[in-house]
Write an enzyme that holds these catalytic residues in place. Structure first.
Site, short mmCIF file in Angstrom:
data_model
loop_
_atom_site.label_atom_id
_atom_site.label_comp_id
_atom_site.label_asym_id
_atom_site.label_seq_id
_atom_site.Cartn_x
_atom_site.Cartn_y
_atom_site.Cartn_z
N ASN A 1 -22.76 -34.70 -14.00
CA ASN A 1 -22.74 -35.42 -15.28
C ASN A 1 -23.79 -34.88 -16.25
OD1 ASN A 1 -25.07 -36.36 -14.13
ND2 ASN A 1 -24.71 -38.52 -14.61
N THR B 1 -34.35 -36.28 2.46
CA THR B 1 -35.69 -35.75 2.25
C THR B 1 -36.58 -35.98 3.48
OG1 THR B 1 -37.67 -35.97 0.88
CG2 THR B 1 -36.35 -37.94 1.14
N SER C 1 -42.33 -43.50 -2.43
CA SER C 1 -42.04 -43.67 -3.86
C SER C 1 -40.68 -44.36 -3.98
CB SER C 1 -41.98 -42.32 -4.59
OG SER C 1 -40.79 -41.61 -4.20
N TYR D 1 -38.16 -43.18 -5.50
CA TYR D 1 -37.18 -42.12 -5.19
C TYR D 1 -36.99 -41.99 -3.68
CZ TYR D 1 -35.92 -37.56 -3.52
OH TYR D 1 -35.36 -36.56 -2.77
N HIS D 2 -38.11 -41.84 -2.94
CA HIS D 2 -37.98 -41.67 -1.49
C HIS D 2 -37.33 -42.90 -0.86
CE1 HIS D 2 -41.03 -38.40 -2.14
NE2 HIS D 2 -40.32 -37.82 -1.20
N LYS E 1 -33.65 -42.73 -0.69
CA LYS E 1 -33.13 -41.89 0.40
C LYS E 1 -33.09 -42.66 1.71
CE LYS E 1 -32.65 -38.00 -1.91
NZ LYS E 1 -31.42 -37.27 -2.08
P1 NAD Z 1 -31.67 -31.51 -9.72
O1 NAD Z 1 -32.16 -32.66 -10.52
O2 NAD Z 1 -31.99 -30.13 -10.16
O3 NAD Z 1 -30.08 -31.60 -9.51
C1 NAD Z 1 -29.38 -32.80 -9.34
C2 NAD Z 1 -28.05 -32.64 -10.06
O4 NAD Z 1 -27.27 -33.84 -9.88
C3 NAD Z 1 -28.24 -32.48 -11.58
O5 NAD Z 1 -27.49 -31.39 -12.04
C4 NAD Z 1 -27.77 -33.81 -12.16
O6 NAD Z 1 -27.22 -33.67 -13.46
C5 NAD Z 1 -26.74 -34.25 -11.12
N1 NAD Z 1 -26.55 -35.71 -11.07
C6 NAD Z 1 -27.50 -36.67 -10.91
N2 NAD Z 1 -26.93 -37.89 -10.91
C7 NAD Z 1 -25.60 -37.71 -11.06
C8 NAD Z 1 -24.48 -38.58 -11.14
N3 NAD Z 1 -24.65 -39.91 -11.10
N4 NAD Z 1 -23.24 -38.05 -11.27
C9 NAD Z 1 -23.07 -36.71 -11.32
N5 NAD Z 1 -24.08 -35.82 -11.27
C10 NAD Z 1 -25.34 -36.32 -11.14
O7 NAD Z 1 -32.23 -31.75 -8.22
P2 NAD Z 1 -32.33 -30.72 -7.02
O8 NAD Z 1 -33.74 -30.26 -6.93
O9 NAD Z 1 -31.24 -29.73 -7.09
O10 NAD Z 1 -32.10 -31.70 -5.79
C11 NAD Z 1 -30.77 -31.91 -5.29
C12 NAD Z 1 -30.82 -32.87 -4.13
O11 NAD Z 1 -31.66 -32.33 -3.10
C13 NAD Z 1 -31.40 -34.23 -4.49
O12 NAD Z 1 -30.66 -35.25 -3.86
C14 NAD Z 1 -32.81 -34.18 -3.94
O13 NAD Z 1 -33.22 -35.46 -3.57
C15 NAD Z 1 -32.66 -33.26 -2.74
N6 NAD Z 1 -33.90 -32.56 -2.43
C16 NAD Z 1 -34.48 -31.73 -3.34
C17 NAD Z 1 -35.68 -31.08 -3.02
C18 NAD Z 1 -36.40 -30.19 -4.00
O14 NAD Z 1 -37.53 -29.75 -3.69
N7 NAD Z 1 -35.83 -29.87 -5.15
C19 NAD Z 1 -36.25 -31.26 -1.75
C20 NAD Z 1 -35.62 -32.12 -0.84
C21 NAD Z 1 -34.45 -32.75 -1.19
N1 USQ Z 2 -49.04 -32.32 -5.73
C1 USQ Z 2 -50.25 -31.73 -6.06
N2 USQ Z 2 -50.33 -31.09 -7.24
C2 USQ Z 2 -49.27 -30.98 -8.10
C3 USQ Z 2 -48.04 -31.57 -7.74
C4 USQ Z 2 -47.96 -32.24 -6.55
O1 USQ Z 2 -51.23 -31.78 -5.32
O2 USQ Z 2 -49.44 -30.36 -9.16
C5 USQ Z 2 -48.93 -32.99 -4.43
C6 USQ Z 2 -48.38 -34.40 -4.46
O3 USQ Z 2 -49.39 -35.36 -4.70
C7 USQ Z 2 -47.77 -34.51 -3.07
C8 USQ Z 2 -47.28 -33.10 -2.78
O4 USQ Z 2 -47.99 -32.24 -3.66
O5 USQ Z 2 -48.75 -34.81 -2.13
C9 USQ Z 2 -45.80 -32.87 -2.96
O6 USQ Z 2 -45.42 -33.20 -4.28
P1 USQ Z 2 -44.12 -32.54 -4.93
O7 USQ Z 2 -43.97 -33.05 -6.32
O8 USQ Z 2 -44.14 -31.06 -4.72
O9 USQ Z 2 -42.97 -33.08 -3.95
P2 USQ Z 2 -42.37 -34.53 -3.76
O10 USQ Z 2 -42.82 -35.49 -4.77
O11 USQ Z 2 -42.60 -34.90 -2.33
O12 USQ Z 2 -40.81 -34.31 -4.00
C10 USQ Z 2 -40.16 -33.04 -3.79
C11 USQ Z 2 -38.80 -33.13 -4.48
C12 USQ Z 2 -37.98 -34.24 -3.83
C13 USQ Z 2 -37.90 -33.98 -2.33
C14 USQ Z 2 -39.29 -33.85 -1.71
C15 USQ Z 2 -39.21 -33.37 -0.28
O13 USQ Z 2 -38.98 -33.39 -5.87
O14 USQ Z 2 -36.67 -34.24 -4.40
O15 USQ Z 2 -37.22 -35.04 -1.70
O16 USQ Z 2 -40.01 -32.81 -2.41
S1 USQ Z 2 -40.48 -34.05 0.71
O17 USQ Z 2 -41.75 -33.91 0.01
O18 USQ Z 2 -40.48 -33.29 1.95
O19 USQ Z 2 -40.17 -35.44 0.90
#
Ligand code: NAD
Ligand code: USQ
Length: 397
Positions: free
Chosen positions: A32, A145, A188, A190-191, A194
């Site tokens: 979306n 996550t 959080s 967000y977490h 999940k």
């Molecule tokens: P992102 O925000 O880049 O991508 C998410 C995509 O989903 C976006 O393109 C957004 O427009 C779409 N979206 C969100 N809500 C929607 C809805 N209601 N309908 C249709 N589309 C929708 O995020 P990402 O980093 O690619 O993460 C993808 C998934 O992986 C997430 O569920 C996130 O929790 C998980 N994840 C990400 C990380 C990370 O470090 N990026 C780590 C662990 C888990």
């Molecule tokens: N952190 C710093 N400095 C920064 C940014 C973050 O010290 O500039 C610290 C945060 O306090 C935290 C850690 O780094 O302790 C991780 O933060 P992050 O923003 O890199 O990651 P997080 O918030 O945990 O979320 C990211 C993704 C999320 C995914 C998650 C996986 O945004 O979608 O689910 O990583 S995990 O962390 O394994 O749960």
């Protein structure tokens, strides 16, 4: 197989869509574009200039002759349209990336908390509901996550793949063994969504015999894969701002532009990491190894390694001579923790993890150097706070 990639315009979804298409799967993206709109609302932009999805898929077709279709649809808000799409397309599998994924954004204010809850919970439930209503045997692969396990342990306790073996004393004096979902401990809003998704997966696997894989993924680092690098129009997103930028990509970007690395607190927090190319590979493996109908959800820990933030910062410093700032932590999280994660299942499917030490700076440095004019250093501080203590926001801004 035919695969719906929901959230396929995002950071993980786009390279995964290309990877699955390159393997010969018929990929349909649903998105979306909420993420692109959030960037506008926050007045931030990806470090890399990302093309519209229509141009991305046209480019992919031009280069490879492979078709990726896409549908603009909000899966949390439009159940009927989404359920019709599932019935009409009859995919073999659905990969679910479509959630609001930034912990700091989810803690920003009441509106972003509500949005994160309603988008993530309704979206996941709509997918489960639509699969049941379709009566099709569709395998759902969800991006969860590592944060569902929490970061509360200082002792080296192994984190199993989703389920914890326990012993219980019965009331008639016997001891029996069981295996339960690892106690969730989100840090959080967000977490927390999940962990709520995970509860819904348990229910739908039990009640409707849905085949579900939940990938407990660590923090993804890197930007490009061999496929997104094929053409500038395929370039992947790179978030560096205080809400969506994740820690290692932020450190690498900060080092390149000469900003001190922003370590929260002491940096004793241990976190799990995985490279974006490995994300794509693991998802392909998960699609090829579905659980059987009637089984509990399969949970895979999708992470390559764990590191403390202080060690990561020092590694980046040793390569770049950058400065490190130890800042007041805007989050409510333990100052230090141990994280000892099992990832046997994905490895048993043949996955060889990419390690940070083997390829740390090259790709990110090139990307950051190339697009450094697009960096707005005012967007670097993390100002979304876990508590109302406004002074923290002021110190870090
Ligand atoms: P992102 O925000 O880049 O991508 C998410 C995509 O989903 C976006 O393109 C957004 O427009 C779409 N979206 C969100 N809500 C929607 C809805 N209601 N309908 C249709 N589309 C929708 O995020 P990402 O980093 O690619 O993460 C993808 C998934 O992986 C997430 O569920 C996130 O929790 C998980 N994840 C990400 C990380 C990370 O470090 N990026 C780590 C662990 C888990
Ligand atoms: N952190 C710093 N400095 C920064 C940014 C973050 O010290 O500039 C610290 C945060 O306090 C935290 C850690 O780094 O302790 C991780 O933060 P992050 O923003 O890199 O990651 P997080 O918030 O945990 O979320 C990211 C993704 C999320 C995914 C998650 C996986 O945004 O979608 O689910 O990583 S995990 O962390 O394994 O749960």
């Amino acid at each position: 197989m035919k695969v719906l990639v929901i959230g396929g315009d995002g950071f993980c979804g786009w390279p995964t869509s290309l990877h699955l298409s390159s393997l010969g799967h018929d990929v349909i993206i649903i998105d979306n574009f909420s993420r692109r709109r959030i960037d506008e609302d926050l007045n931030v932009q990806s470090l890399t200039p990302i093309c519209e999805l229509s141009e991305r898929v046209d480019t992919w077709f031009e280069l490879t002759g492979r078709v990726i279709r896409f549908v603009e649809l909000d899966i949390a808000e439009n159940y009927d349209e989404f359920a019709d799409l599932i019935k009409n397309e009859a995919p073999d599998s659905v990969v679910h990336f479509a959630e609001q994924r930034a912990a700091p954004y989810s803690m920003k204010n009441a509106t972003t908390k509500n949005y994160t809850i309603s988008n993530n919970i309704c979206g996941t439930h709509n997918i489960l509901n639509a699969i049941v209503e379709s009566t099709l045997d569709i395998h759902l692969v969800h991006l969860g996550t590592m944060g569902v396990y929490g970061y509360g342990h200082e002792e080296p306790i192994p984190i199993p793949e989703g389920y914890l073996d326990i012993k219980i004393d019965t009331t008639d004096g016997r001891e029996i063994s069981d295996s339960i979902v690892y106690p969730p401990n989100p840090g959080s809003i967000y977490h927390m969504t999940k962990t709520m998704d995970a509860q819904m997966f348990q229910y739908y696997a039990k009640n409707d015999r849905l085949r579900i894989t939940d990938l407990h993924q660590g923090i993804v680092w890197g930007t490009q894969t061999n496929l997104t690098s094929m053409d500038d129009r395929l370039i992947n997103r790179f978030d560096y701002d205080g809400d969506y930028g994740t820690v290692l990509n932020r450190f690498l970007m900060q080092a390149t532009v000469g900003v001190p690395l922003t370590v929260h607190g002491t940096g004793g927090q241990t976190r799990a990491f995985i490279h974006i190319s490995d994300t794509c590979q693991c998802i392909a493996q998960a699609l090829s190894h579905p659980p059987v109908s009637g089984a509990r959800p399969m949970i895979l820990n999708q992470m390559a390694e764990t590191q403390t933030l202080a060690d990561l910062a020092k590694q980046v410093q040793s390569m770049t001579d950058c400065k490190i700032s130890y800042l007041p932590n805007p989050r409510n999280e333990a100052e230090r923790n141990d994280l000892n994660v099992r990832n046997d299942l994905l490895r048993s499917f043949g996955w060889e993890p990419t390690l940070i030490k083997d390829c740390l700076l090259t790709e990110i440095t090139e990307i950051t150097e190339r697009y450094r004019d697009r960096i707005d250093t005012e967007k670097i501080p993390c100002v979304s706070c876990w508590t109302e203590r406004q002074e923290l926001a002021e110190t870090t801004s």
